[in-house]
Design an enzyme around this catalytic site. Structure first.
Site, short mmCIF file in Angstrom:
data_model
loop_
_atom_site.label_atom_id
_atom_site.label_comp_id
_atom_site.label_asym_id
_atom_site.label_seq_id
_atom_site.Cartn_x
_atom_site.Cartn_y
_atom_site.Cartn_z
N HIS A 1 0.69 -1.21 0.03
CA HIS A 1 -0.14 0.03 -0.13
C HIS A 1 0.82 1.17 -0.11
CE1 HIS A 1 -3.34 -2.79 0.71
NE2 HIS A 1 -4.10 -1.68 0.43
N LYS B 1 -10.24 -7.08 7.69
CA LYS B 1 -10.75 -7.25 9.12
C LYS B 1 -10.57 -5.98 9.91
CE LYS B 1 -7.40 -8.92 12.16
NZ LYS B 1 -7.19 -9.44 13.68
S1 SF4 Z 1 -8.24 -14.63 16.06
FE1 SF4 Z 1 -7.04 -13.76 17.71
S2 SF4 Z 1 -4.66 -14.18 17.07
FE2 SF4 Z 1 -6.23 -14.34 15.18
S3 SF4 Z 1 -6.23 -12.74 14.02
FE3 SF4 Z 1 -7.79 -12.59 15.52
S4 SF4 Z 1 -7.10 -11.69 17.32
FE4 SF4 Z 1 -5.21 -12.24 15.90
#
Ligand code: SF4
Lengths: 297, 196
Positions: free
Chosen positions: B36, B103
């Site tokens: 990016h 995310k």
């Molecule tokens: S599940 Fe837990 S370890 Fe995996 S990306 Fe999400 S916060 Fe990080």
């Protein structure tokens, strides 16, 4: 330890790391299933929980990390008093490097000054080893892998807290804990579990809050005041509607575990650690010969 | 369940709303921090190798193994998107991106760019590295392996039914902003009921 014993101890440690990284403990699976059951059909919350459950299944079958962020490596150990402590920590580091090579752990530890990653997960502060001697003639070795996303949403409050409107009493404690959940939204890969310490100094507060994750999800706090607080926090946090991944839904928190420590009259800290759904912790009873005798979760 | 199937078009994207569950099928590109930054400095990957126009970028640093001269992805969960907030809007505009997968959501600049240029933010399930890896049927290539390192490189991935949820749509809506607002109001209601 003789050479043969050392080799067996090393092998056991690598197996503890493998199992922790790839298999969800049964108590956590039950909590996740419960969360999945309460979400309504055809919602994005249910969709997220279904994918999480599928992921748990695939990781176990393939013996691959549940999440690719294999997290901070935290060991909690009790060892027979006559153990050679230096040798023990040396073997733990060796096991971490070996497990990294095998892909059970990601190359996940970076020099904070240079940004360099030596690819072994061994360096200052990694792995974290909390170890205490005891009179028993076996090792109790527990391991927690705590991801970065959820670690980033942890919070420490100093009461009174003006922004939250929290005073120096149990009501204030409750308010800041719920505030931490609201602030975290879905960013810690919820539905999550909280480990909380009321009191202590800043460092001990955070440490003990993490130690709470060693408790089983379905245990009951022996202190009735804390037991009640734990239940209330879960119920009230789940009214916030944040839901899995922050998509909205009923399951924001799967559990809360709280400890209380004495504090100085001048300080009143509440330390909140957030554990993501990928709640990875395991443990084993290991004999002085170095063999795994029993899994603890 | 809705689908987003290559070739990705503005028309497809404009039909999606926040909260929609979507399965993506087609070619997507990974890109995270280094890429990016590099793109926003005006660099462009050679078009015959990486054609970002009208494509989808996935904020992901996959774990990729080489077995018998073929790449296979063994873990492919999303990484936190907000780190790309300073760059994302410009890249959406320049390449007319149709989607960004990641995310944790993104901010105002990205929300506005999605609305203006017909793009959506698609939230993958954080931590679901194994499920997501199984949806990658083929690695078509990689760009910048040496320059950026494996996790930061641009991986060309053929995916089938990659599961995501729309959390920022092309109509100016952000599920993240909505949930934040609702949960904040609910927290205040809870606090009000707690008075001793
Ligand atoms: S599940 Fe837990 S370890 Fe995996 S990306 Fe999400 S916060 Fe990080």
């Amino acid at each position: 330890m003789k050479a043969k014993q050392q080799a067996l101890f090393l092998e056991s440690l690598v197996e503890i790391i493998r199992k922790t990284s790839t298999e969800m403990p049964a108590d956590v699976v039950r909590a996740i299933e419960k969360g999945r059951a309460v979400e309504a059909e055809s919602t994005s919350a249910k969709y997220a929980m279904n994918i999480i459950c599928d992921n748990i299944g695939i990781a176990k079958v393939k013996s691959q990390p549940l999440c690719q962020d294999t997290g901070t490596i935290l060991f909690f150990i009790h060892y027979p008093a006559k153990t050679d402590y230096e040798l023990m920590t040396k073997l733990i580091k060796k096991a971490v490097a070996a497990a990294t090579k095998k892909g059970y752990l990601r190359q996940n530890s970076v020099d904070s000054l240079t940004g360099e990653n030596n690819g072994t997960n061994v360096g200052p502060g990694s792995p974290v080893i909390h170890a205490e001697p005891w009179k028993k003639d076996f090792f109790d070795i527990r391991l927690m892998l705590k991801g970065g996303g959820c670690e980033n949403v942890g919070a420490q409050y100093s009461l009174p807290d003006g922004r939250v409107g929290a005073g120096r009493d149990l009501l204030g404690v409750k308010k800041v804990i719920l505030d931490a959940v609201q602030q975290a939204q879905g960013k810690g890969c919820g539905p999550g579990v909280l480990g909380v310490t009321i009191g202590g100094d800043r460092g001990t507060g955070y440490f003990v809050s993490k130690e709470q994750f060693l408790r089983k999800m379905d245990d009951k706090n022996p202190n009735p005041v804390l037991a009640k607080l734990e239940d209330e926090i879960v119920q009230e946090a789940n009214r916030l509607g944040i839901g899995p991944m922050g998509f909205g839904g009923k399951t924001t928190l799967m559990g809360t575990k709280i400890a209380a420590l004495n504090r100085l009259p001048a300080s009143f800290f509440v330390s909140v650690s957030y554990m993501c759904w990928a709640f990875r912790r395991q443990g084993a009873k290991v004999s002085v010969q170095g063999a795994i005798q029993k899994w603890l979760y | 369940m809705k689908t987003l199937t290559a070739p990705f078009t503005e028309e497809q994207v404009r039909q999606l709303k926040v909260g929609d569950m979507v399965e993506i099928t087609g070619l997507i590109y990974t890109g995270r921090d280094a890429v990016h930054k590099w793109l926003s400095e005006g660099n462009e990957p050679p078009k015959n190798e990486v054609d970002l126009n009208n494509s989808i970028i996935y904020h992901c640093g996959p774990v990729v193994m080489k077995k018998k001269n073929a790449w296979t992805v063994t873990a492919a969960g999303p990484t936190t998107s907000i780190r790309e907030e300073p760059y994302q809007a410009g890249i959406i505009e320049k390449y007319k991106l149709k989607g960004v997968i990641g995310k944790g959501g993104m901010g105002e600049k990205t929300r506005i760019a999605c609305q203006k240029f017909g793009c959506v933010y698609l939230h993958a399930i954080g931590g679901a590295a194994q499920v997501l890896a199984e949806k990658i049927v083929r690695v078509e290539g990689v760009y910048g392996y040496e320059k950026f390192g494996s996790p930061e490189a641009i991986w060309k991935l053929q995916v089938v039914k990659l599961p995501v949820v729309v959390t920022i749509d092309a109509h100016g809506n952000s599920l993240h902003a909505e949930i934040e607002k609702q949960s904040s109001a609910e927290l205040q209601t809870l606090f009000a009921g707690m008075k001793k």
